[in-house]
Design a protein around this motif. Sequence first.
Motif, PDB file in Angstrom:
ATOM      1  N   TYR A  86       0.764  -1.179   0.007  1.00  0.00           N
ATOM      2  CA  TYR A  86       0.011  -0.049   0.006  1.00  0.00           C
ATOM      3  C   TYR A  86       0.803   1.201   0.204  1.00  0.00           C
ATOM      4  O   TYR A  86       0.415   2.357  -0.590  1.00  0.00           O
ATOM      5  CB  TYR A  86      -0.852  -0.030   1.327  1.00  0.00           C
ATOM      6  CG  TYR A  86      -2.060   1.213   1.082  1.00  0.00           C
ATOM      7  CD1 TYR A  86      -3.016   1.268   0.404  1.00  0.00           C
ATOM      8  CD2 TYR A  86      -1.534   2.161   1.952  1.00  0.00           C
ATOM      9  CE1 TYR A  86      -3.845   2.189   0.853  1.00  0.00           C
ATOM     10  CE2 TYR A  86      -2.393   3.346   2.090  1.00  0.00           C
ATOM     11  CZ  TYR A  86      -3.608   3.434   1.251  1.00  0.00           C
ATOM     12  OH  TYR A  86      -4.583   4.222   1.577  1.00  0.00           O
ATOM     13  N   ARG A  90      -1.052   3.543  -2.519  1.00  0.00           N
ATOM     14  CA  ARG A  90      -1.847   4.604  -1.666  1.00  0.00           C
ATOM     15  C   ARG A  90      -3.424   4.494  -2.186  1.00  0.00           C
ATOM     16  O   ARG A  90      -4.202   5.415  -1.864  1.00  0.00           O
ATOM     17  CB  ARG A  90      -1.586   5.953  -1.765  1.00  0.00           C
ATOM     18  CG  ARG A  90      -0.164   6.212  -1.370  1.00  0.00           C
ATOM     19  CD  ARG A  90      -0.071   6.250   0.099  1.00  0.00           C
ATOM     20  NE  ARG A  90       1.301   6.544   0.684  1.00  0.00           N
ATOM     21  CZ  ARG A  90       1.707   6.697   1.841  1.00  0.00           C
ATOM     22  NH1 ARG A  90       0.573   6.882   2.872  1.00  0.00           N
ATOM     23  NH2 ARG A  90       2.928   7.003   2.344  1.00  0.00           N
ATOM     24  N   ASP A  92      -6.620   0.877  -2.911  1.00  0.00           N
ATOM     25  CA  ASP A  92      -6.878  -0.414  -2.911  1.00  0.00           C
ATOM     26  C   ASP A  92      -7.165  -0.894  -4.298  1.00  0.00           C
ATOM     27  O   ASP A  92      -8.040   0.058  -5.066  1.00  0.00           O
ATOM     28  CB  ASP A  92      -8.218  -0.798  -2.203  1.00  0.00           C
ATOM     29  CG  ASP A  92      -7.847  -0.678  -0.522  1.00  0.00           C
ATOM     30  OD1 ASP A  92      -6.643  -1.161  -0.458  1.00  0.00           O
ATOM     31  OD2 ASP A  92      -8.789  -0.492  -0.195  1.00  0.00           O
TER      32      ASP A  92
END
Length: 269
Positions: A86, A90, A92
């Motif tokens: 992530y 930054r 999904d």
Amino acid sequence: MTTGGPDTDFLVLPPRPDSTAELLAAAARRRGLAVEQLPGPVVPDRLRQSAGGHLYGGPVFAGTVAADLGLALLEPDDGWLTRLPYEYTRRDITLTTLGEARWSRTPMFVKPPRDKHLPAAVYADGSRLPGDERLPADTPVLVSDIVTFLVEYRLFVLDGAVHAASRYATGGRLDPAPLDACRHRDAVLDFAEDLLDAHADSLPSAVVVDVGLASDADRGEEHWAVVEANMAWFSTAYAADPDRVLDVVLRAAGPCGRLAARDRAFRKR
């Protein structure tokens, strides 16, 4: 037109070359490579006998002529973005199919992993996604949270390092500039170095990675993130040095006989 032959490295261009193809052709000629602009999808017999072909062009053209030219086309894996931590994305991101994405009832950003057969865009919900015989339900797509990129950069990566780069967009609008002329130069290179140090092995040795400065309005923060990865042999150079871009393109679409063992998993089938 410069004519190639069995013992001459050459660069093949499509019938309607774009501005990047023209810049790469000039760069190729400067270093003594032959340049062949094909009038159509048929490869001349004299080029079929060569072991030194390279290519720049779209996926339909490349897919049509690659086998006859004996080319190995390198491309990132469809799910590469989804497997990044992530801290590099930054947001999904999910690799799914167009049919599954059509069931979504929330706003989302949808793009094809590689081939540009579907407009990359924000869709209010899945019902707004296009659907026709060219886009069957099993068409792979990447679905992600909606992110606002303030500025975006294209990185031509060779052997795990940035080899050429350009800004290509500001505020979502086309705005090319050489990386060295941009105030974010050091931040871009620092982020790219950290990303590639950790994840270059999951990419072809010659590839394009787009990165951008994203805005998190809810938190009042800005952070660097990967936009996507693309095939170097089908990526606009923008304001990057065409001679260095050519280095990446030649590796990304070159003779099968020169394909490195580490790149076999990234060869386009």
